[in-house]
Design an enzyme around this catalytic site. Structure first.
Site, PDB file in Angstrom:
ATOM      1  N   ASP A  19       0.844  -1.199   0.000  1.00 14.51           N
ATOM      2  CA  ASP A  19       0.000   0.000   0.000  1.00 14.51           C
ATOM      3  C   ASP A  19       0.879   1.250   0.000  1.00 14.51           C
ATOM      4  O   ASP A  19       1.915   1.304   0.655  1.00 14.51           O
ATOM      5  CB  ASP A  19      -0.908  -0.011   1.236  1.00 14.51           C
ATOM      6  CG  ASP A  19      -2.068   0.946   1.110  1.00 14.51           C
ATOM      7  OD1 ASP A  19      -3.208   0.488   0.947  1.00 14.51           O
ATOM      8  OD2 ASP A  19      -1.832   2.182   1.165  1.00 14.51           O
ATOM      9  N   ILE A  20       0.439   2.257  -0.747  1.00 10.14           N
ATOM     10  CA  ILE A  20       1.218   3.493  -0.862  1.00 10.14           C
ATOM     11  C   ILE A  20       1.217   4.276   0.454  1.00 10.14           C
ATOM     12  O   ILE A  20       2.107   5.093   0.693  1.00 10.14           O
ATOM     13  CB  ILE A  20       0.648   4.362  -2.015  1.00 10.14           C
ATOM     14  CG1 ILE A  20       1.665   5.367  -2.500  1.00 10.14           C
ATOM     15  CG2 ILE A  20      -0.660   5.026  -1.624  1.00 10.14           C
ATOM     16  CD1 ILE A  20       1.260   6.078  -3.776  1.00 10.14           C
ATOM     17  N   ASN A  25     -12.745  -3.517   2.217  1.00  6.98           N
ATOM     18  CA  ASN A  25     -13.696  -2.410   2.346  1.00  6.98           C
ATOM     19  C   ASN A  25     -14.630  -2.420   1.135  1.00  6.98           C
ATOM     20  O   ASN A  25     -14.174  -2.555  -0.007  1.00  6.98           O
ATOM     21  CB  ASN A  25     -12.948  -1.077   2.416  1.00  6.98           C
ATOM     22  CG  ASN A  25     -12.193  -0.914   3.719  1.00  6.98           C
ATOM     23  OD1 ASN A  25     -12.676  -1.327   4.767  1.00  6.98           O
ATOM     24  ND2 ASN A  25     -11.006  -0.339   3.659  1.00  6.98           N
ATOM     25  N   VAL A  83     -10.783   3.075  -3.530  1.00  9.16           N
ATOM     26  CA  VAL A  83     -10.378   2.590  -4.853  1.00  9.16           C
ATOM     27  C   VAL A  83     -11.392   1.523  -5.265  1.00  9.16           C
ATOM     28  O   VAL A  83     -11.525   0.491  -4.605  1.00  9.16           O
ATOM     29  CB  VAL A  83      -8.954   2.015  -4.841  1.00  9.16           C
ATOM     30  CG1 VAL A  83      -8.602   1.458  -6.219  1.00  9.16           C
ATOM     31  CG2 VAL A  83      -7.948   3.089  -4.431  1.00  9.16           C
ATOM     32  N   HIS A 131     -10.130  -5.236  -3.892  1.00  5.85           N
ATOM     33  CA  HIS A 131      -8.808  -5.474  -3.290  1.00  5.85           C
ATOM     34  C   HIS A 131      -8.957  -5.973  -1.869  1.00  5.85           C
ATOM     35  O   HIS A 131      -9.925  -5.669  -1.183  1.00  5.85           O
ATOM     36  CB  HIS A 131      -7.942  -4.208  -3.325  1.00  5.85           C
ATOM     37  CG  HIS A 131      -8.584  -2.999  -2.689  1.00  5.85           C
ATOM     38  ND1 HIS A 131      -9.526  -2.240  -3.335  1.00  5.85           N
ATOM     39  CD2 HIS A 131      -8.431  -2.456  -1.457  1.00  5.85           C
ATOM     40  CE1 HIS A 131      -9.918  -1.258  -2.536  1.00  5.85           C
ATOM     41  NE2 HIS A 131      -9.272  -1.372  -1.389  1.00  5.85           N
ATOM     42  N   HIS A 190      -6.908  -6.046   1.765  1.00  7.98           N
ATOM     43  CA  HIS A 190      -5.797  -5.532   2.574  1.00  7.98           C
ATOM     44  C   HIS A 190      -5.267  -6.654   3.455  1.00  7.98           C
ATOM     45  O   HIS A 190      -6.052  -7.345   4.118  1.00  7.98           O
ATOM     46  CB  HIS A 190      -6.269  -4.420   3.520  1.00  7.98           C
ATOM     47  CG  HIS A 190      -6.803  -3.186   2.874  1.00  7.98           C
ATOM     48  ND1 HIS A 190      -6.097  -2.009   2.830  1.00  7.98           N
ATOM     49  CD2 HIS A 190      -7.993  -2.928   2.260  1.00  7.98           C
ATOM     50  CE1 HIS A 190      -6.831  -1.073   2.232  1.00  7.98           C
ATOM     51  NE2 HIS A 190      -7.986  -1.616   1.874  1.00  7.98           N
TER      52      HIS A 190
HETATM   53  P1  5GP Z   1      -9.785   1.243   0.339  1.00  4.81           P
HETATM   54  O1  5GP Z   1     -10.048   2.345   1.327  1.00  4.81           O
HETATM   55  O2  5GP Z   1     -10.403   1.526  -1.020  1.00  4.81           O
HETATM   56  O3  5GP Z   1     -10.115  -0.106   0.867  1.00  4.81           O
HETATM   57  O4  5GP Z   1      -8.207   1.222   0.166  1.00  4.81           O
HETATM   58  C1  5GP Z   1      -7.506   1.691  -0.928  1.00  4.81           C
HETATM   59  C2  5GP Z   1      -6.042   1.626  -0.566  1.00  4.81           C
HETATM   60  O5  5GP Z   1      -5.290   1.828  -1.739  1.00  4.81           O
HETATM   61  C3  5GP Z   1      -5.612   2.688   0.445  1.00  4.81           C
HETATM   62  O6  5GP Z   1      -5.039   2.027   1.580  1.00  4.81           O
HETATM   63  C4  5GP Z   1      -4.592   3.516  -0.317  1.00  4.81           C
HETATM   64  O7  5GP Z   1      -3.513   3.943   0.482  1.00  4.81           O
HETATM   65  C5  5GP Z   1      -4.150   2.573  -1.425  1.00  4.81           C
HETATM   66  N1  5GP Z   1      -3.739   3.225  -2.656  1.00  4.81           N
HETATM   67  C6  5GP Z   1      -4.413   4.213  -3.321  1.00  4.81           C
HETATM   68  N2  5GP Z   1      -3.746   4.547  -4.446  1.00  4.81           N
HETATM   69  C7  5GP Z   1      -2.640   3.748  -4.498  1.00  4.81           C
HETATM   70  C8  5GP Z   1      -1.554   3.635  -5.424  1.00  4.81           C
HETATM   71  O8  5GP Z   1      -1.476   4.328  -6.441  1.00  4.81           O
HETATM   72  N3  5GP Z   1      -0.607   2.703  -5.133  1.00  4.81           N
HETATM   73  C9  5GP Z   1      -0.670   1.909  -4.028  1.00  4.81           C
HETATM   74  N4  5GP Z   1       0.316   1.036  -3.847  1.00  4.81           N
HETATM   75  N5  5GP Z   1      -1.665   1.996  -3.133  1.00  4.81           N
HETATM   76  C10 5GP Z   1      -2.641   2.905  -3.364  1.00  4.81           C
END
Ligand code: 5GP
Ligand code: ZN
Length: 118
Positions: A30-31, A85, A94, A98, A100
């Protein structure tokens, strides 16, 4: 999807170090990690969430990748949390399915979403 960041990472259009990869899924860190280990597993094909009529084989591949990622990141024996999520109330940001995988420190109790920790 052409404007989806996880599609671009999965295809290699955006370079990333793969923690794990197979025919169906790719895993990368994760970024904005919320713990020492915070890796995302995504299907190579775009689905918006777990509610997007995901084929059984893709669901299986996502979950089978979890222990492989945990092993690769060194948290197989210490433990880790697995989160998907889904939708607004979960804070999904996103909209490419996915998983986590979070660990490397005690995570506390409760069903906490990554963005609300720390
Ligand atoms: P969500 O809240 O949708 O479950 O999590 C999306 C995750 O994607 C977040 O933890 C966010 O930090 C990660 N993320 C968003 N954009 C990028 C990216 O461009 N690269 C990576 N490696 N992670 C990302
Ligand atoms: Zn996508």
């Amino acid at each position: 999807m052409s404007d989806c960041v996880f599609c671009m990472i999965a295809s290699g259009e955006i370079p990333s170090a793969h923690v794990y990869a197979d025919d169906d899924v790719v895993a990368f860190d994760d970024i904005a990690p919320q713990a020492p280990v915070h890796t995302l597993i995504v299907p190579r094909v775009h689905y918006s969430s777990i509610a997007d009529e995901v084929p059984d084989g893709i669901l299986l591949a996502l979950l089978r990748a979890v222990p492989a990622v945990a092993e690769a990141k060194g948290v197989a024996s210490s433990g880790y949390r697995v989160i998907m999520n889904t939708g607004d109330d979960a804070g999904q940001t996103v909209h490419h399915l996915h998983v986590h995988v979070i660990g490397g420190r005690p995570l506390g109790e409760g069903m906490v979403r990554p963005a609300e920790r720390e």
